[in-house]
Design an enzyme around this catalytic site. Structure first.
Site, PDB file in Angstrom:
ATOM      1  N   GLY A  56       0.806  -1.221   0.000  1.00  0.00           N
ATOM      2  CA  GLY A  56       0.000   0.000   0.000  1.00  0.00           C
ATOM      3  C   GLY A  56       0.830   1.258   0.000  1.00  0.00           C
ATOM      4  O   GLY A  56       2.013   1.256   0.316  1.00  0.00           O
ATOM      5  N   TYR A  60       1.302   8.691   4.369  1.00  0.00           N
ATOM      6  CA  TYR A  60       2.626   9.175   4.751  1.00  0.00           C
ATOM      7  C   TYR A  60       3.772   8.410   4.105  1.00  0.00           C
ATOM      8  O   TYR A  60       4.902   8.853   4.149  1.00  0.00           O
ATOM      9  CB  TYR A  60       2.770   9.123   6.276  1.00  0.00           C
ATOM     10  CG  TYR A  60       1.864  10.111   6.932  1.00  0.00           C
ATOM     11  CD1 TYR A  60       2.309  11.397   7.201  1.00  0.00           C
ATOM     12  CD2 TYR A  60       0.556   9.784   7.222  1.00  0.00           C
ATOM     13  CE1 TYR A  60       1.475  12.326   7.770  1.00  0.00           C
ATOM     14  CE2 TYR A  60      -0.302  10.704   7.795  1.00  0.00           C
ATOM     15  CZ  TYR A  60       0.168  11.981   8.062  1.00  0.00           C
ATOM     16  OH  TYR A  60      -0.673  12.896   8.619  1.00  0.00           O
ATOM     17  N   GLN A  62       5.058   4.303   2.120  1.00  0.00           N
ATOM     18  CA  GLN A  62       4.753   3.081   1.368  1.00  0.00           C
ATOM     19  C   GLN A  62       5.008   1.863   2.239  1.00  0.00           C
ATOM     20  O   GLN A  62       5.890   1.886   3.104  1.00  0.00           O
ATOM     21  CB  GLN A  62       5.652   3.021   0.133  1.00  0.00           C
ATOM     22  CG  GLN A  62       5.397   4.182  -0.823  1.00  0.00           C
ATOM     23  CD  GLN A  62       6.385   4.227  -1.978  1.00  0.00           C
ATOM     24  OE1 GLN A  62       7.323   3.444  -2.060  1.00  0.00           O
ATOM     25  NE2 GLN A  62       6.174   5.171  -2.874  1.00  0.00           N
ATOM     26  N   ILE A  63       4.224   0.798   1.988  1.00  0.00           N
ATOM     27  CA  ILE A  63       4.380  -0.432   2.764  1.00  0.00           C
ATOM     28  C   ILE A  63       4.617  -1.585   1.795  1.00  0.00           C
ATOM     29  O   ILE A  63       3.831  -1.782   0.857  1.00  0.00           O
ATOM     30  CB  ILE A  63       3.144  -0.719   3.631  1.00  0.00           C
ATOM     31  CG1 ILE A  63       2.932   0.427   4.622  1.00  0.00           C
ATOM     32  CG2 ILE A  63       3.304  -2.029   4.392  1.00  0.00           C
ATOM     33  CD1 ILE A  63       1.872   0.189   5.663  1.00  0.00           C
ATOM     34  N   LYS A  78       8.028  -0.683   6.028  1.00  0.00           N
ATOM     35  CA  LYS A  78       7.295   0.581   5.926  1.00  0.00           C
ATOM     36  C   LYS A  78       8.315   1.701   5.738  1.00  0.00           C
ATOM     37  O   LYS A  78       9.273   1.805   6.507  1.00  0.00           O
ATOM     38  CB  LYS A  78       6.521   0.772   7.240  1.00  0.00           C
ATOM     39  CG  LYS A  78       5.330   1.660   7.152  1.00  0.00           C
ATOM     40  CD  LYS A  78       4.532   1.647   8.447  1.00  0.00           C
ATOM     41  CE  LYS A  78       3.740   2.926   8.561  1.00  0.00           C
ATOM     42  NZ  LYS A  78       2.984   3.033   9.802  1.00  0.00           N
ATOM     43  N   ASP A 187      -5.412   7.205  17.192  1.00  0.00           N
ATOM     44  CA  ASP A 187      -5.965   6.938  15.850  1.00  0.00           C
ATOM     45  C   ASP A 187      -6.550   5.521  15.787  1.00  0.00           C
ATOM     46  O   ASP A 187      -6.258   4.757  14.873  1.00  0.00           O
ATOM     47  CB  ASP A 187      -4.886   7.148  14.789  1.00  0.00           C
ATOM     48  CG  ASP A 187      -5.488   7.391  13.401  1.00  0.00           C
ATOM     49  OD1 ASP A 187      -6.691   7.732  13.324  1.00  0.00           O
ATOM     50  OD2 ASP A 187      -4.770   7.233  12.400  1.00  0.00           O
TER      51      ASP A 187
END
Ligand SMILES: Nc1ncnc2c1ncn2[C@@H]1O[C@H](COP(=O)(O)OP(=O)(O)OP(=O)(O)O)[C@@H](O)[C@H]1O
Length: 358
Positions: A56, A60, A62-63, A78, A187
């Site tokens: 994904g 903030y 990319q993973i 990450k 969050d």
């Protein structure tokens, strides 16, 4: 989870005699690449992490999906640029620090490595140049799809009471892991909750994304002084009314976000999904009213659970165990180790009649 013996190729038998299917190796759904990626497929990153694909692109960073030569499970890598939109990104630095402190807690992902990438564009000119070209990096155990995505996969777009009750019980345990160290998450939402993917972890909920965590207690155990005007942190849909009012967040605000997350999993949508931004706060307050029609749709046990959470005051240190106990009947007698909706083709969600779609 203790495994007593393996009965055949497809199942394992636990110590208490429960027979469960063997977990097939999990491969995440990978995203198409668009050329903006930091890492290439099949790259042996740092001589250790084999990059297998892109999971994904978050707000903030990319993973990536990969493996680590020295860690028995698959991992995610990450990556977040140090400089984003001209500002120094501190989220991942914070996440690295907090995850390190929380290691060993059952509902926190295992961290395998952290630091920064060494792709330098301006090697060694001056410190600022180096700083501009680094990316923060975090490697942790691979988890399954997040709960928000598992809900979307349900044919009725919601989850059953027994699954939601067990997610909430584990979610509260995850909050205990964070709160007991003097931090709040800020969050909490279905997209930040994932189950593990191995035989031992597939029924263990993990809370992810520690980039908005804040210390609420000093090392002496006393609460930090609330700031006059803290900036907004979180996701508006799941934020408590106190957060709408610009107040400093406290543990009860994490619980309110957990309760809203559970309500969304039961109801398809939260009542404030389609209202204007100005109306969200009031719609939340209406939802808090005892006997509110939407609250009633969540069923008797969940509405009592919500009532207990909505009555928490900012100075309270919520009693995690008592809140979990309010959901024990809602599990329908299923243990935390038994199958969840997505492992049974959403059978319980399709059959349940206690909740209606909003
Ligand atoms: N360890 C993990 N294993 C598998 N998937 C993960 C893992 N950690 C996070 N994810 C997935 O990636 C998504 C984004 O992760 P995370 O929230 O940590 O990143 P982010 O950059 O802060 O994203 P966002 O801006 O959406 O908050 C999560 O919703 C989850 O589905």
């Amino acid at each position: 989870m203790e495994i007593l013996l393996e009965s055949n190729d497809d199942t394992v038998v636990l110590k208490d005699g429960v027979e469960i299917p063997k977990v097939k190796p999990y491969v995440p759904i990978l995203k198409d690449r668009n050329g903006s990626e930091y890492l290439r497929n099949e790259e042996l990153f740092r001589g250790k992490f084999l990059v297998k694909g892109l999971i994904g692109r978050g707000g903030y960073g990319q993973i990536y999906y990969g493996s680590d030569a020295t860690f028995p499970e698959d991992v995610v890598i990450k990556i977040e640029p140090v400089i984003r939109n001209g500002k120094t990104g501190r989220r991942m630095l914070l996440e690295q620090k907090i995850l390190y402190r929380l290691q060993g807690r059952p509902h926190v992902p295992i961290m395998c490595a952290s630091g920064h990438t060494d792709h330098l564009n301006f090697i060694g000119i001056i410190f600022v140049a180096i700083k501009f070209s680094l990316n923060h990096l975090l490697v942790m155990q691979l988890l399954g799809p997040n709960i928000g995505d598992l809900k979307k996969r349900s044919p009725v777009r919601r989850l059953s009471s027994t699954t939601v009750a067990r997610i909430m019980i584990q979610g509260i345990a995850a909050l205990r892991d964070v709160h007991s160290l003097g931090y709040i998450h800020r969050d909490v939402k279905p997209a930040n909750m994932c189950f593990g993917v191995t035989q031992n972890t597939r029924h263990v909920l993990k809370l992810v994304d520690y980039g908005m965590v804040r210390r609420y207690k000093n090392s002496d155990g006393n609460r930090r002084k609330p700031r006059y005007r803290p900036g907004f942190r979180g996701t508006l849909r799941y934020s408590s009314v106190r957060v709408h009012d610009g107040k400093e967040q406290v543990p009860s605000d994490d619980f309110v976000s957990m309760a809203y997350s559970g309500a969304e999993l039961l109801l398809v949508n939260l009542p404030w999904k389609l209202v204007s931004v100005e109306e969200i706060r009031q719609t939340k307050l209406d939802f808090h009213t005892p006997n509110s029609p939407f609250l009633m749709l969540t069923g008797p046990y969940f509405s009592i659970f919500c009532g207990a959470i909505f009555s928490l005051r900012s100075q309270d240190e919520p009693d995690h165990s008592s809140l979990q106990a309010l959901l024990s009947e809602m599990t329908g007698g299923k243990s935390l180790r038994e199958a969840y909706d997505w492992e049974e083709n959403y059978r319980d969600a399709l059959g349940s009649s206690t909740t209606e779609s909003v």
